[in-house]
Design a protein around this motif. Structure first.
Motif, PDB file in Angstrom:
ATOM      1  N   LYS A 126       1.116  -1.402  -0.068  1.00 33.50           N
ATOM      2  CA  LYS A 126      -0.044  -0.189   0.295  1.00 33.50           C
ATOM      3  C   LYS A 126       0.639   1.511  -0.451  1.00 33.50           C
ATOM      4  CE  LYS A 126      -0.898   0.750   5.284  1.00 33.50           C
ATOM      5  NZ  LYS A 126      -0.002   0.963   5.630  1.00 33.50           N
ATOM      6  N   PHE A 147      -0.571   0.383  -4.611  1.00 34.55           N
ATOM      7  CA  PHE A 147      -1.725  -0.493  -4.504  1.00 34.55           C
ATOM      8  C   PHE A 147      -1.677  -1.215  -3.042  1.00 34.55           C
ATOM      9  CE2 PHE A 147      -0.443  -0.591  -8.484  1.00 34.55           C
ATOM     10  CZ  PHE A 147      -1.299  -0.263  -9.686  1.00 34.55           C
ATOM     11  N   ALA A 148      -3.388  -0.589  -2.253  1.00 35.53           N
ATOM     12  CA  ALA A 148      -3.804  -0.830  -1.422  1.00 35.53           C
ATOM     13  C   ALA A 148      -4.565  -2.075  -1.750  1.00 35.53           C
ATOM     14  CB  ALA A 148      -4.600  -0.200  -0.184  1.00 35.53           C
ATOM     15  N   THR A 193      -7.930  -4.649  -4.772  1.00 31.39           N
ATOM     16  CA  THR A 193      -7.581  -3.756  -5.012  1.00 31.39           C
ATOM     17  C   THR A 193      -8.466  -2.343  -4.685  1.00 31.39           C
ATOM     18  OG1 THR A 193      -6.316  -2.665  -6.926  1.00 31.39           O
ATOM     19  CG2 THR A 193      -5.246  -3.772  -6.077  1.00 31.39           C
ATOM     20  N   THR A 240      -8.068   1.103   4.425  1.00 32.83           N
ATOM     21  CA  THR A 240      -7.037   1.005   4.123  1.00 32.83           C
ATOM     22  C   THR A 240      -7.636   2.350   2.670  1.00 32.83           C
ATOM     23  OG1 THR A 240      -7.464  -0.113   1.898  1.00 32.83           O
ATOM     24  CG2 THR A 240      -5.916  -1.041   3.611  1.00 32.83           C
ATOM     25  N   GLU A 285      -6.390   5.165   0.035  1.00 34.05           N
ATOM     26  CA  GLU A 285      -5.886   5.069  -1.532  1.00 34.05           C
ATOM     27  C   GLU A 285      -5.113   4.445  -0.981  1.00 34.05           C
ATOM     28  OE1 GLU A 285      -6.029   8.867  -4.490  1.00 34.05           O
ATOM     29  OE2 GLU A 285      -7.904   7.726  -4.890  1.00 34.05           O
ATOM     30  N   GLY A 286      -4.278   3.977  -2.148  1.00 38.33           N
ATOM     31  CA  GLY A 286      -3.014   3.433  -2.207  1.00 38.33           C
ATOM     32  C   GLY A 286      -1.892   4.232  -2.519  1.00 38.33           C
TER      33      GLY A 286
END
Length: 551
Positions: free
Chosen positions: A45, A139-140, A157, A539, A541-542
């Motif tokens: 992430k 990328f989370a 994701t 989470t 945004e990544g």
């Protein structure tokens, strides 16, 4: 909104920390040894591998020696072997040194290295990619994917380009589904998806409550005369009282740099306590201040850590996946180390998966061979030896608990015929504000002590402001009706980044909680310590969050 794309792998790993990367490397090693081709993907992430890694850190190389025996030849960033160490008990104005030979072996550091675990993870990622592992930073993993039989079949994701109101902005991109035979969760302490899986599958049944600490850390550049490369210093005592678990670390790495940090157990009772301000106050002690004066603070960060030990580890496996590293909680508290255990458990999980796939398994098993391997490993052996250390302090207080733990480890070698247990979750331990003394913290001097906002700046925190808030309140009324009423809004103090703030109208009326979510350093303390468990960390945004350099 567009449909999500899907990608297929043999194994998907959530988190590019030491556990996740060790697992990825071991999977590819196993594939090469057996001649099978395992497709392995790692999601991270952070904006890059290492961006969210925060650890002391003095690294015990036992797992790394097993994973990559020629790590020195391959340029691993382990540049500072421990050359000397000290342990001090602090009082309000004085200090007393404890001879290292009198301490249990767990607290010795000969043969270890002072490292940036962020840099170690960056190097491990390079090794993994050279072996064919696909790593996707920024990328989370935001959602666990299940099949009709409630088996985990991968993760998705989160969508990118979603506005705060939930609408799609220009440049919106839907999340991606990453499907796998097996999914490993290596999110670190208090992982959001790991917590969901623990609840879904009842993995804590038979285990003690997990207990946590918050670790706060700064990177300093100090003058030559204040620097002793390879020196490791730990302290106990002031500014903590006898009922509050806490202690410091000061590590002198290369290039005149020093890590200085403080860990406070999140089972503390006083709602007026501020871990951040205790850390700043600690640095003003005469035995510490002299190490830092004339220097420059370069970076800051904070992260929760598992302290429950062996008795708090949940069941490690479930249909389609497993928990590895700090997602499960393998920190050795007296050692103040968990990276070697995280790496080893990642390796054990990888070996279990590779064996099952080599036997023709398509991901239908619950891989009980992984917890069996753990129970037969040196990780289990050292955690069993250390199992009474942390609960002794919680039960007897710091003074008697230290004596008890010292006898257990030094004299009995961890072989007392009983196990002490953790009786409470950390969010249950706060006492009402009127029953506990208020704490007056000194104003930061700007020399060795600082405020929260200038500290958050040094964490290089970035979040897209126009996105859904990733700190979700289950009930918007609780921060005022319960937390403010009974505990004087402790979220304003246990958060080390000024995310939570009670604001009022000009006349002092209408108190309400303001969420400064873009300050968040992803420490997870709010998710742990909120008295009503009203705050859910999910989470963002990544790529958002802190960007730690050399931490």
């Amino acid at each position: 909104m567009s449909e999500r794309e899907s990608m297929e792998y043999d194994v998907v790993i959530v988190g590019a920390g030491p556990a996740g990367l060790a697992a990825a490397i071991r999977l590819r090693q196993q594939a090469e040894e057996s001649g099978q081709d395992l497709a392995v993907c790692v999601l991270e992430k952070g904006s890059e591998v290492g961006a969210h890694i925060l650890s002391g850190a003095v690294l015990e190389t036992r797992a790394l020696d097993e994973l990559i025996p020629d790590w020195k030849d391959k340029g691993a960033p382990l540049n500072t072997p421990v050359s000397d160490e000290k342990f001090m008990f602090l009082t309000g104005k004085g200090s007393m040194s404890m001879p290292i030979p009198l301490l249990p072996q767990e607290m010795h550091n000969e043969g270890n290295y002072i490292v940036s675990m962020g840099n170690v993870c960056r190097w491990m990622a390079e090794q993994a990619e050279e072996m064919g592992v696909e790593i996707y930073p920024g990328f989370a993993a935001a959602e666990v994917l299940f099949d009709e039989q409630d088996r985990v079949v991968g993760v998705a994701t989160n969508d990118m380009g979603v506005a705060a109101d939930g609408s799609a902005k220009a440049g919106y991109e839907p999340g991606i589904e990453l499907r796998a035979k097996y999914t490993m969760f290596a999110e670190g302490c208090r992982g959001s998806l790991s917590g969901q899986l623990i609840d879904t599958y009842g993995l804590r049944e038979g285990a003690d409550p997990q207990t946590y600490g918050i670790g706060l850390k700064e990177l300093w550049e100090v003058p030559d005369e204040n620097h002793q490369e390879g020196l490791v210093v730990h302290t106990a005592g002031w500014p903590m009282d006898n009922k509050t678990w806490g202690g410091s670390f000061i590590y002198h790495l290369e290039d005149n740099q020093v890590y200085v940090g403080y860990v406070i157990g999140l089972d503390y009772e006083n709602p007026h306590l501020s871990p951040f301000d205790e850390f700043q106050r600690f640095k003003t002690h005469p035995a510490v201040r002299g190490m830092l004066e004339g220097g420059k603070r370069v970076s800051y960060g904070a992260r929760a850590l598992n302290e429950g030990g062996l008795q708090s580890i949940p069941r490690l496996v479930f249909p389609g996946g497993m928990l590895i590293g700090c997602s499960a909680g393998f920190l050795n508290v007296p050692k103040i180390k968990g990276n070697h255990n995280a790496m080893k458990t990642g390796m054990l999980a990888a070996e279990s998966v590779a064996e099952a796939i080599a036997e023709g398994d398509a991901g239908q098993q619950t891989l009980d061979r992984y917890p069996t391997k753990f129970e037969q490993s040196w990780v289990h052996e050292e955690l069993h030896r250390a199992r009474n250390f942390r609960p002794a302090a919680a039960r007897f207080g710091m003074a008697l608990g230290t004596v008890y733990a010292g006898f257990d480890l030094k004299v009995m070698k961890g072989k007392l015929p009983w196990t002490l247990h953790h009786k409470h979750w950390d969010h249950e331990t706060l006492k009402p504000k009127d029953q506990m003394p208020k704490i007056e913290y000194p104003k930061p001097d700007g020399v060795v002590s600082f405020d929260k906002l200038s500290s958050v700046y040094l964490a290089n925190v970035w979040h897209e402001e126009d996105q859904p808030v990733h700190l979700r309140l289950k009930d918007d009324s609780i921060p005022v009706s319960h937390n403010l009423e009974y505990f004087d809004a402790p979220e304003q103090r246990y958060c080390p980044a000024n995310v939570y703030e009670i604001v009022r109208d000009d006349d002092g009326s209408n108190p309400r909680l303001q969420l400064n979510f873009t300050n968040c350093v992803h420490c997870k303390t709010c998710d742990i310590k909120d008295p009503k468990q009203n705050i859910q960390w999910v989470t963002p945004e990544g790529g958002g969050g802190p960007n730690y350099p050399n931490m």
